[in-house]
Enzyme design. Structure first.
Site, PDB file in Angstrom:
ATOM      1  CD  GLU A   1      -2.826   1.262   2.539  1.00  0.00           C
ATOM      2  OE1 GLU A   1      -2.797   0.695   3.537  1.00  0.00           O
ATOM      3  OE2 GLU A   1      -3.442   2.139   2.524  1.00  0.00           O
TER       4      GLU A   1
ATOM      5  CE  LYS B   1      -6.242  -0.266   1.819  1.00  0.00           C
ATOM      6  NZ  LYS B   1      -6.757  -0.660   2.916  1.00  0.00           N
TER       7      LYS B   1
HETATM    8  P1  13P Z   1      -8.966   3.957   4.265  1.00  0.00           P
HETATM    9  O1  13P Z   1     -10.393   3.543   3.079  1.00  0.00           O
HETATM   10  O2  13P Z   1      -9.963   4.756   5.216  1.00  0.00           O
HETATM   11  O3  13P Z   1      -8.478   4.774   3.533  1.00  0.00           O
HETATM   12  O4  13P Z   1      -8.413   2.798   5.170  1.00  0.00           O
HETATM   13  C1  13P Z   1      -7.947   1.482   4.502  1.00  0.00           C
HETATM   14  C2  13P Z   1      -6.348   1.118   4.982  1.00  0.00           C
HETATM   15  O5  13P Z   1      -6.195   0.856   5.501  1.00  0.00           O
HETATM   16  C3  13P Z   1      -5.302   2.984   4.949  1.00  0.00           C
HETATM   17  O6  13P Z   1      -4.337   1.976   5.091  1.00  0.00           O
END
Ligand code: 13P
Length: 343
Positions: A179, A224
């Site tokens: 991510e 992600k």
């Molecule tokens: P949000 O969808 O609230 O941005 O959170 C996702 C997430 O796991 C951020 O690390």
């Protein structure tokens, strides 16, 4: 039986299901509970998450996996059932946030580098034993056009950490969610969608180079990313523009060997996050599965409906189920705004 990384990754994004990001750290969940005037304690955190994980229809039909914070991975429901068992009983996978947060980066005002690599091999072995089959690490990239951020050095530091984390996960039999979040809700939040596109494209290029160098198996990971969207204080792009620019940047940077892309919501409203995903899936042919891995966009309405009261558990569960169903429709590309009104 050892499960193959590829099979776990495919399961995480199969059947238009998505991921519930319920891995708020203790300080983040406190901020969420502050919005409903609820004290954050081990018990209130347990009650809230138990409400979500016991929403049976949502869990069975929509949620392929739940990202947990360490406390929750080892926590039990009020009746003593381990949360991991509840999640598995619903046919869903348990995952674990393994980074220990984005910390100020030395010499780089306004930027962070995510920490948590020291001792990670040993922690991953414990998480695997506890039932986790996927993990998450979030690198954070802030845009500030007046200050010329992000710097290349902060992007590189975060990307290196993501690659080292991903390699360690795969060694442990755990699928890494990679991510690299380019913030929409950072400060000042006034950047245009085209700046977001340019920064995200560069970040993803660097991340996939580092993943390759670290010998991460692309078939056994999930990306992600953020969507390509203008800053929170400059929101004006249409749904179609967000969808078109997001797909273009992903096609230019994400190898087809990656089985799935599960977006973060990043501060978009619940309905925006759903509409954007649906527009991408409906409008474009892509080599990967596209789905959601939302935190706030899956939970906000449920948290408000629950408001910390036992008598509101059913209302909270209805709200969560509705958002999960809407997002699973979006992952099919068949969400329509009237479905929100009908509910
Ligand atoms: P949000 O969808 O609230 O941005 O959170 C996702 C997430 O796991 C951020 O690390």
């Amino acid at each position: 039986m050892t499960e193959r990384l590829e099979d776990i990754a495919v399961k995480m994004v199969a059947d238009e299901k998505g991921l519930l990001a319920a891995d708020e750290s203790t300080s983040t969940i406190k901020k969420r509970f502050d919005t409903i005037n609820l004290e954050s304690t081990e018990t209130s955190r347990r009650d809230y998450r138990e409400m979500l994980f016991r929403t049976d229809a949502a869990m069975r039909n929509c949620i392929s996996g739940v990202i947990l914070y360490e406390e929750t991975l080892f926590q039990k429901a009020a009746d003593g059932t381990p949360f991991v068992d509840l999640i598995k009983a619903a046919g869903s996978l348990a995952g674990i946030k393994v980074d220990i947060g984005a910390k100020p980066m030395a010499g780089h005002p306004g930027e962070t580098v995510t920490e948590g690599l020291d001792g990670l091999r040993e922690r991953l072995a414990n998480y695997y034993k506890a039932g986790a089959r996927f993990a998450k690490w979030r690198g954070v990239i802030a845009i500030n056009t007046a200050e010329n951020l992000p710097t290349l050095s902060s992007v590189k530091a975060n990307s290196q950490a993501l690659a080292r984390y991903a390699a360690l996960c795969q060694e442990a039999g755990i699928v890494p969610i990679v991510e690299p979040e380019v913030l929409m809700d950072g400060k000042p939040g006034d950047h245009s969608i085209d700046v977001c596109a340019a920064v995200t494209e560069n970040v993803l290029r660097i991340v996939f180079n580092d993943l390759y160098d670290a010998r991460v198996k692309l078939e056994g990971m999930i990306l992600k990313p953020n969507m390509i969207i203008d800053g929170k204080n400059a929101r004006k792009a249409s749904i179609e523009e967000v969808a078109e620019k997001t797909v273009r940047v992903l096609k230019a940077t994400v190898p087809a060997a990656v089985p799935g892309i599960a977006f973060l919501s990043g501060g978009q409203s619940t309905e925006e996050a759903t509409a954007h995903l649906s527009a991408m899936v409906a409008g474009y042919d892509m080599p990967w599965k596209l789905t959601y891995s939302y935190g706030r966009a899956l939970q906000e309405t449920a948290l408000k409906a629950w408001a910390g009261r036992p008598e509101n558990v059913a209302a909270g569960q209805r709200a969560f189920q509705h958002r999960a169903e809407m997002n699973t429709l979006a992952a099919k590309g068949t969400w329509k705004r009237d479905l929100e009104k009908a509910a």
